[in-house]
Design a protein around this motif. Structure first.
Motif, PDB file in Angstrom:
ATOM      1  N   ALA A 102       2.735   1.891  -4.040  1.00 38.58           N
ATOM      2  CA  ALA A 102       1.726   1.366  -3.299  1.00 38.58           C
ATOM      3  C   ALA A 102       2.277   0.876  -1.606  1.00 38.58           C
ATOM      4  CB  ALA A 102       1.231  -0.128  -3.898  1.00 38.58           C
ATOM      5  N   LEU A 103       1.302   0.790  -0.725  1.00 43.13           N
ATOM      6  CA  LEU A 103       1.724   0.597   0.504  1.00 43.13           C
ATOM      7  C   LEU A 103       2.161  -0.893   0.282  1.00 43.13           C
ATOM      8  CD1 LEU A 103      -1.375   1.746   2.506  1.00 43.13           C
ATOM      9  CD2 LEU A 103       0.951   2.911   2.440  1.00 43.13           C
ATOM     10  N   LYS A 104       3.216  -1.412   1.413  1.00 41.96           N
ATOM     11  CA  LYS A 104       3.646  -2.503   1.724  1.00 41.96           C
ATOM     12  C   LYS A 104       2.734  -3.549   2.047  1.00 41.96           C
ATOM     13  CE  LYS A 104       8.633  -1.229   2.172  1.00 41.96           C
ATOM     14  NZ  LYS A 104       9.719  -1.340   2.970  1.00 41.96           N
ATOM     15  N   ASP A 105       2.812  -4.944   1.762  1.00 44.48           N
ATOM     16  CA  ASP A 105       1.914  -5.820   2.057  1.00 44.48           C
ATOM     17  C   ASP A 105       1.232  -5.592   3.039  1.00 44.48           C
ATOM     18  OD1 ASP A 105       2.380  -6.915  -0.336  1.00 44.48           O
ATOM     19  OD2 ASP A 105       3.899  -8.445   0.309  1.00 44.48           O
ATOM     20  N   ALA A 112      -1.294  -2.738   3.158  1.00 37.07           N
ATOM     21  CA  ALA A 112      -2.010  -2.704   1.696  1.00 37.07           C
ATOM     22  C   ALA A 112      -3.376  -3.444   2.199  1.00 37.07           C
ATOM     23  CB  ALA A 112      -1.325  -3.506   0.589  1.00 37.07           C
ATOM     24  N   ALA A 113      -3.390  -4.689   2.896  1.00 39.29           N
ATOM     25  CA  ALA A 113      -4.491  -5.237   3.245  1.00 39.29           C
ATOM     26  C   ALA A 113      -5.725  -4.429   3.602  1.00 39.29           C
ATOM     27  CB  ALA A 113      -4.175  -6.354   4.324  1.00 39.29           C
ATOM     28  N   THR A 114      -5.528  -3.136   4.240  1.00 41.90           N
ATOM     29  CA  THR A 114      -6.770  -2.418   4.592  1.00 41.90           C
ATOM     30  C   THR A 114      -6.685  -1.260   3.725  1.00 41.90           C
ATOM     31  OG1 THR A 114      -5.094  -1.235   6.306  1.00 41.90           O
ATOM     32  CG2 THR A 114      -6.533  -3.093   6.958  1.00 41.90           C
ATOM     33  N   GLU A 115      -5.811  -1.008   2.696  1.00 38.42           N
ATOM     34  CA  GLU A 115      -5.784   0.159   1.809  1.00 38.42           C
ATOM     35  C   GLU A 115      -5.393  -0.115   0.496  1.00 38.42           C
ATOM     36  OE1 GLU A 115      -6.514   3.201   0.207  1.00 38.42           O
ATOM     37  OE2 GLU A 115      -6.681   3.763   2.434  1.00 38.42           O
ATOM     38  N   ASN A 116      -6.368  -0.083  -0.651  1.00 41.54           N
ATOM     39  CA  ASN A 116      -6.198  -0.483  -1.856  1.00 41.54           C
ATOM     40  C   ASN A 116      -5.437   0.376  -2.644  1.00 41.54           C
ATOM     41  OD1 ASN A 116      -6.640  -3.275  -1.495  1.00 41.54           O
ATOM     42  ND2 ASN A 116      -8.761  -2.644  -1.760  1.00 41.54           N
ATOM     43  N   THR A 117      -5.601   1.798  -2.272  1.00 39.87           N
ATOM     44  CA  THR A 117      -5.239   2.995  -3.322  1.00 39.87           C
ATOM     45  C   THR A 117      -3.944   2.834  -3.558  1.00 39.87           C
ATOM     46  OG1 THR A 117      -7.059   4.474  -2.076  1.00 39.87           O
ATOM     47  CG2 THR A 117      -5.254   5.631  -3.306  1.00 39.87           C
ATOM     48  N   ARG A 118      -3.624   3.183  -4.757  1.00 47.15           N
ATOM     49  CA  ARG A 118      -2.123   3.226  -5.156  1.00 47.15           C
ATOM     50  C   ARG A 118      -1.955   4.767  -5.955  1.00 47.15           C
ATOM     51  NH1 ARG A 118      -2.168  -1.091  -9.116  1.00 47.15           N
ATOM     52  NH2 ARG A 118      -4.586  -0.461  -9.179  1.00 47.15           N
ATOM     53  N   LEU A 119      -0.679   4.883  -6.201  1.00 53.76           N
ATOM     54  CA  LEU A 119      -0.366   6.015  -7.190  1.00 53.76           C
ATOM     55  C   LEU A 119       0.540   5.763  -8.241  1.00 53.76           C
ATOM     56  CD1 LEU A 119       0.665   9.079  -4.456  1.00 53.76           C
ATOM     57  CD2 LEU A 119      -1.567   8.993  -5.833  1.00 53.76           C
ATOM     58  N   ALA A 120      -0.019   6.312  -9.386  1.00 58.78           N
ATOM     59  CA  ALA A 120       0.582   5.909 -10.629  1.00 58.78           C
ATOM     60  C   ALA A 120       1.416   7.356 -10.911  1.00 58.78           C
ATOM     61  CB  ALA A 120      -0.187   5.741 -11.904  1.00 58.78           C
ATOM     62  N   ILE A 136       0.489  12.556 -11.863  1.00 58.84           N
ATOM     63  CA  ILE A 136       0.330  11.838 -10.674  1.00 58.84           C
ATOM     64  C   ILE A 136      -1.379  11.397 -10.666  1.00 58.84           C
ATOM     65  CG2 ILE A 136       0.617  11.192  -8.348  1.00 58.84           C
ATOM     66  CD1 ILE A 136       2.921  13.543  -8.273  1.00 58.84           C
ATOM     67  N   VAL A 137      -1.590  10.068 -10.739  1.00 56.91           N
ATOM     68  CA  VAL A 137      -2.805   9.779 -10.515  1.00 56.91           C
ATOM     69  C   VAL A 137      -3.199   8.410  -9.623  1.00 56.91           C
ATOM     70  CG1 VAL A 137      -4.734   8.315 -12.033  1.00 56.91           C
ATOM     71  CG2 VAL A 137      -2.967   9.936 -13.396  1.00 56.91           C
ATOM     72  N   PRO A 138      -4.158   8.873  -8.625  1.00 55.24           N
ATOM     73  CA  PRO A 138      -4.764   8.064  -7.918  1.00 55.24           C
ATOM     74  C   PRO A 138      -5.408   6.685  -8.438  1.00 55.24           C
ATOM     75  CG  PRO A 138      -6.191   9.649  -7.574  1.00 55.24           C
ATOM     76  CD  PRO A 138      -5.047  10.056  -8.841  1.00 55.24           C
ATOM     77  N   LEU A 139      -5.194   5.402  -8.102  1.00 53.89           N
ATOM     78  CA  LEU A 139      -5.688   4.416  -8.347  1.00 53.89           C
ATOM     79  C   LEU A 139      -6.345   3.699  -7.179  1.00 53.89           C
ATOM     80  CD1 LEU A 139      -2.878   2.758 -10.453  1.00 53.89           C
ATOM     81  CD2 LEU A 139      -4.711   4.149 -11.192  1.00 53.89           C
ATOM     82  N   PHE A 140      -7.805   3.797  -7.067  1.00 49.05           N
ATOM     83  CA  PHE A 140      -8.478   3.554  -6.015  1.00 49.05           C
ATOM     84  C   PHE A 140      -8.723   2.095  -5.719  1.00 49.05           C
ATOM     85  CE2 PHE A 140      -9.511   7.905  -7.003  1.00 49.05           C
ATOM     86  CZ  PHE A 140      -8.974   8.507  -5.914  1.00 49.05           C
ATOM     87  N   SER A 141      -8.683   1.222  -6.807  1.00 50.76           N
ATOM     88  CA  SER A 141      -9.072  -0.315  -6.355  1.00 50.76           C
ATOM     89  C   SER A 141      -7.926  -1.258  -7.298  1.00 50.76           C
ATOM     90  CB  SER A 141     -10.358  -0.666  -7.448  1.00 50.76           C
ATOM     91  OG  SER A 141     -10.261  -0.637  -8.603  1.00 50.76           O
ATOM     92  N   ALA A 142      -7.812  -2.361  -7.031  1.00 53.15           N
ATOM     93  CA  ALA A 142      -6.778  -3.033  -7.524  1.00 53.15           C
ATOM     94  C   ALA A 142      -7.000  -3.553  -8.636  1.00 53.15           C
ATOM     95  CB  ALA A 142      -6.940  -4.540  -6.451  1.00 53.15           C
TER      96      ALA A 142
END
Length: 264
Positions: free
Chosen positions: A71-74, A77-85, A131-137
């Motif tokens: 995930a992006l650092k704090d 991350a405030a403006t982008e919630n997408t993470r990668l698993a 590799i899977v994108p996670l679009f929400s928290a």
């Protein structure tokens, strides 16, 4: 393709070893969705194998069971919630999260986080990473497994198949080294096949390098020669077809794809 990308490549850099090793990599990307990376090492003896994933600076990486979440650092991350698993195959290798080097340009090196998978095993062997994108928290990665031959495959040792389960979707990815294989309710001669079920209903089908496919014993596709690319995507109660062959309509079974539904 219209809904996917598929890459296959290899290199012979390890053929200098006493037991020469050829490394092959296959990458399947479902557009706006997952990536499956399949690494194959071909040789005859036992070898120490190490596979590294280097993450870009500016990312945090955390371990969750045997999976890794980037995930992006704090501040970002405030403006982008997408993470990668990063989901490794379910058996056979050990993993660790460590630090390593990253080179953004020639002559420069920066510190970054690295995930390392390792095994000492007899070749040939392979390792798959999803590799899977996670679009929400609230999104969490699903379950990624290799389909066991004794459970799902029949009469073909050259078949390599994977399953990824989400809450309402199940993805299947099949690689075949040579034609003529069966997997669960599918029979085909394709070198690559992907299909997705949503609420137990077929919603997406991709076939490469095959001349026929059968679903639950019924002919879905039959062509006089192998088709480079065939894609079918459900749209409501009908489907949309993308293909490399102009004559594909003559090879489809009337109405079958539109009415396919899995019965367990």
């Amino acid at each position: 393709g219209a809904t996917f990308s598929l890459f296959a490549g290899g290199h012979t850099g390890y053929c200098r070893l006493p037991d020469p090793v050829v490394h092959r990599r296959f990458i399947f990307h479902l557009h706006a969705g997952l990536w499956l990376v399949r690494d194959v090492a071909e040789a005859n003896d036992s070898h120490q194998l190490d596979l590294f994933w280097h993450f870009a600076p500016g990312l945090t990486v955390s371990r969750w069971e045997n999976r890794f979440i980037a995930a992006l650092k704090d501040s970002q991350a405030a403006t982008e919630n997408t993470r990668l698993a990063l989901l490794p195959q379910d058996v056979g290798w050990t993993s660790e999260l460590t630090s390593g080097g990253f080179s953004p340009a020639y002559g420069r090196k920066e510190s970054t986080l690295v995930v390392r998978f390792t095994a000492r095993t007899k070749l040939p062997t392979e390792f798959a990473t999803l590799i899977v994108p996670l679009f929400s928290a609230s999104d969490k990665p699903g379950k990624f497994v290799i389909l066991r031959r004794e459970e799902s495959l029949t009469d073909n040792s050259s078949l390599h198949a994977f399953q990824y389960d989400e809450e309402t979707k199940t993805h299947y990815v099949v690689f075949a080294d040579r034609g003529g294989w069966s997997l669960s309710e599918w029979t085909s001669d394709a070198t690559f096949l992907y299909y997705r079920l949503e609420n137990r209903r077929l919603t997406h089908l991709i076939l490469c390098g095959g001349s026929f496919a059968k679903w639950q014993g019924k002919q879905v596709l039959s062509h006089s020669a192998p088709i480079a690319r065939f894609e079918w995507l459900r749209n409501g109660e009908s489907g949309q077809i993308f293909t490399s062959e102009e004559t594909i309509d003559q090879s489809l079974s009337d109405g079958l794809l539109g009415s396919c539904e899995t019965v367990f």
